[in-house]
Write a protein that holds these residues in place. Structure first.
Motif, mmCIF file in Angstrom:
data_model
loop_
_atom_site.group_PDB
_atom_site.id
_atom_site.type_symbol
_atom_site.label_atom_id
_atom_site.label_comp_id
_atom_site.label_asym_id
_atom_site.label_seq_id
_atom_site.Cartn_x
_atom_site.Cartn_y
_atom_site.Cartn_z
ATOM 1 N N UNK A 209 0.840 -1.194 0.000
ATOM 2 C CA UNK A 209 0.000 0.000 0.000
ATOM 3 C C UNK A 209 0.879 1.249 0.000
ATOM 4 N N UNK A 210 0.657 2.133 -0.974
ATOM 5 C CA UNK A 210 1.451 3.360 -1.052
ATOM 6 C C UNK A 210 1.171 4.275 0.136
ATOM 7 N N UNK A 211 -0.097 4.353 0.551
ATOM 8 C CA UNK A 211 -0.445 5.203 1.692
ATOM 9 C C UNK A 211 0.174 4.659 2.974
ATOM 10 N N UNK A 212 0.004 3.362 3.226
ATOM 11 C CA UNK A 212 0.531 2.768 4.455
ATOM 12 C C UNK A 212 2.053 2.801 4.484
ATOM 13 N N UNK A 213 2.686 2.565 3.334
ATOM 14 C CA UNK A 213 4.146 2.610 3.287
ATOM 15 C C UNK A 213 4.660 4.020 3.541
ATOM 16 N N UNK A 214 3.987 5.018 2.963
ATOM 17 C CA UNK A 214 4.383 6.408 3.206
ATOM 18 C C UNK A 214 4.240 6.751 4.681
ATOM 19 N N UNK A 215 3.177 6.287 5.298
ATOM 20 C CA UNK A 215 2.985 6.461 6.742
ATOM 21 C C UNK A 215 4.151 5.836 7.509
ATOM 22 N N UNK A 216 4.484 4.594 7.177
ATOM 23 C CA UNK A 216 5.534 3.875 7.892
ATOM 24 C C UNK A 216 6.886 4.563 7.746
ATOM 25 N N UNK A 217 7.189 5.093 6.553
ATOM 26 C CA UNK A 217 8.455 5.787 6.344
ATOM 27 C C UNK A 217 8.568 7.005 7.253
ATOM 28 N N UNK A 218 7.487 7.788 7.343
ATOM 29 C CA UNK A 218 7.510 8.990 8.171
ATOM 30 C C UNK A 218 7.666 8.641 9.647
ATOM 31 N N UNK A 219 6.959 7.608 10.091
ATOM 32 C CA UNK A 219 7.019 7.226 11.500
ATOM 33 C C UNK A 219 8.376 6.617 11.842
ATOM 34 N N UNK A 220 8.852 5.700 10.991
ATOM 35 C CA UNK A 220 10.082 4.982 11.319
ATOM 36 C C UNK A 220 11.302 5.896 11.388
#
Length: 614
Positions: free
Chosen positions: A137-148
């Motif tokens: 998921x592009x949305x979920x992956x973008x979320x994970x990148x910002x958080x991580x």
């Protein structure tokens, strides 16, 4: 795999009733008895973020070993196609591939609709890499990148998504049955199952007749004449797509016609001088397949899995190219999988081709516009993606009680046109999911629908009404709504700007869950009251003063006049407030399916759509 940090970790699975399962994780060892219903469960003590670790499970002389296990935070990402939309088809795909790290993992739940809660979840964990991330998921992956990159612990995403699903499919049956407003949904569905098999048989007969009368005739392989099958053809300008994916999902519309796919691969040294097999799975409808410009196979019909022999004389050292032309006569088209791969004919290694391909349309036919001319719709029944509680039973229930940090949600397009009911459904679903995870304030952050459609007429505002219904969830604690009204695309229901959507969701997590960074949310209305000669509207999350994005007068605002008609209006901006002059009965902003407005906060984030009736 990612296990949750700093909490007692539930470990659960299936086994032989009465048998014992032994679990080993580092210095931890424990046993669980398999219950009569065939399930077992135990809890491991809290562990700090880190890894990699090894998880071992033994029972009845068998052992399952899971290596490279990380401990961190796990987020559930769910909803329909815009949450499912893969990285490879997002505008920011190249940037995401550069930034992805093995510290981020994704578990993709196999799409399944069940009539009762499943005991076992199906899916696989994959480790973050530039190839693996293409199908996440592009949305979920973008979320994970910002958080991580801020929290600096491993992040796991559990992706439970299914395009075209209504919210009712993601809700438990009891959550609807216990609500008088929602119970008719379940009752009507159960009543409809009477005679379902007969209706299904009638549908199959009618759809066969429709296909026979309406299937398109192939005008000829024009792409081959243009050299699209040749190894040396330059496909650098072609689109990138993640396969296998139905052609209709890629296009965001119903299409028939011809489409080409190309994939470059390097021949492994161990395959030199050997024949290999090209396995495509299922295709909709007919294919012609080439390797290095030579035709290796062709098959007609969607219900025949493809497997073509490629002789050693066809292959070259170094780069090789697979080119596939698909002619879709009707129905779902393209390379449908479930698996695309190259395998050695001697039973050795295989090469996974479930990855990014190049794609170009050769010829596209739009489906008939008149409803009576469309292909008959399959009747609702067991296994349908929109059967009430179907996706919940098949994709959410078996995840519980996996330890998750919170939930990300992007859904609503399939419920456009039913906004009055959506508010009740949404609130009931959030409350029920939290109760099942035994977390009354489990973080729940969601995306408000973007603009869509060629019309900006307020009279046709079903999308605006659904956005308003989505906003109702903000009355629940620990929820956050990420407006995406400025990120839509009039031409497609699947806008490809996904990175910013993920960033906005991550903003909620970072500030409200992790207590890190500076809050940066889209402004929303917190109060509106009538004063002498005007309406005062107050906003939160302004971070200074409201302004117009382009420096021009405020646009997108309307007032409800005494005669009952809405009219365009202006307003005075006073820091975090709007003053709307006149003795009006209501105010609304960005109230259309695909509206245009320019009001933003001090950091440039758009004001969320609103409607106020006084």
């Amino acid at each position: 795999m990612v296990l949750p940090r700093n909490i007692s970790v539930p470990i659960f699975g299936l086994g032989v009733p009465g048998s014992t399962v032994e679990v080993e994780f580092g210095v931890f060892r424990a046993q669980a008895l398999v219950r009569p219903e065939g399930v077992w469960r135990l809890k491991m003590p809290p562990a700090a973020a880190g890894g990699p670790h090894v998880l071992k499970m033994r029972s009845g002389g068998q052992e399952v070993v899971v290596r490279d296990v990380m401990v961190g935070d796990v987020w559930l990402a769910s909803g329909q196609s815009n949450m499912e939309w893969p990285v490879a088809r997002s505008r920011e795909a190249a940037d995401i591939r550069k930034e992805i790290t093995p510290q981020i993992r994704c578990f993709k739940v196999v799409q399944a609709s069940s009539s009762a809660p499943e005991k076992e979840i199906r899916g696989n964990w994959t480790v973050g890499s530039k190839d693996a991330v293409n199908k996440w998921s592009a949305v979920a992956t973008s979320f994970a990148l910002e958080v991580q990159k801020t929290v600096k612990v491993p992040i796991g995403i559990i992706q439970a998504t299914w395009g075209g699903t209504k919210i009712e499919s993601w809700m438990s049956q009891s959550s609807m049955e216990s609500n008088p407003k929602l119970r008719p949904i379940v009752d009507e569905y159960i009543a409809s199952l009477s005679g379902y098999r007969e209706r299904l048989s009638q549908w199959q007969e009618s759809v066969n007749q429709w296909d026979s009368a309406n299937e398109k005739k192939d005008p000829g392989n024009q792409g081959f004449d243009k050299g699209w099958g040749r190894r040396e053809f330059d496909d650098s300008s072609w689109s990138e797509v993640a396969l296998p994916t139905p052609w209709e999902q890629i296009e965001g519309r119903d299409v028939d016609g011809a489409v080409w796919y190309r994939h470059h691969f390097t021949l492994p040294k161990v395959w030199k001088g050997k024949g290999i097999r090209l396995e495509l799975g299922f295709v909709g409808t007919d294919d012609s397949s080439y390797v290095n410009g030579l035709k290796v196979g062709a098959t007609m019909g969607r219900f025949k899995p493809r497997a073509y022999y490629v002789g050693p004389g066809v292959l070259r050292e170094g780069e090789n190219v697979i080119a596939i032309r698909v002619w879709n006569r009707s129905g779902e088209g393209g390379l449908l999988g479930p698996d695309i791969k190259l395998t050695s004919v001697d039973g050795g290694a295989s090469m996974d081709l479930n990855t990014t391909w190049k794609s170009r349309n050769e010829q596209v036919f739009e489906p008939p516009s008149a409803e009576e001319e469309r292909r008959p719709v399959r009747p609702m029944g067991p296994g349908d993606r929109n059967a009430p509680s179907g996706a919940f039973h098949g994709m959410i229930a078996p995840l519980i009680p996996y330890g998750i940090k919170g939930i990300l949600w992007y859904q609503g397009e399939a419920n456009v046109g039913a906004a009055p009911m959506y508010s009740d459904l949404f609130l009931a679903m959030i409350t029920d999911w939290r109760a099942r995870w035994k977390e009354p304030t489990l973080p729940f952050f969601y995306v408000q629908l973007p603009g869509y459609g060629k019309t900006s007429q307020p009279e046709k505002a079903e999308w605006a009404e659904l956005r308003e219904a989505q906003e109702s969830a903000l009355r629940l604690p620990m929820t956050g709504m990420a407006p995406s009204i400025d990120l839509g695309d009039a031409e497609t229901i699947h806008p490809i700007r996904k990175r910013e959507v993920g960033r906005r969701l991550a903003g909620f997590a970072l500030s409200r869950v992790y207590r890190k960074g500076t809050p940066s949310f889209c402004p929303t209305v917190i109060s509106a009251k009538r004063e002498a000669g005007h309406i005062r509207i107050v906003f939160q999350d302004v971070y200074g003063a409201l302004k117009t994005r382009d420096g021009y007068d405020l646009s997108g605002l309307e007032v409800l006049e005494e005669d009952g008609n809405w009219a365009l209006a202006s307003a005075q901006i006073l820091r975090n407030q709007l003053l709307v002059s006149g003795d009006v009965k209501g105010v609304r902003y960005l109230w259309a399916d695909n509206p245009s407005g320019n009001l933003v906060n001090a950091v440039g984030l758009p004001v969320a759509p609103f409607r106020i009736l006084l």
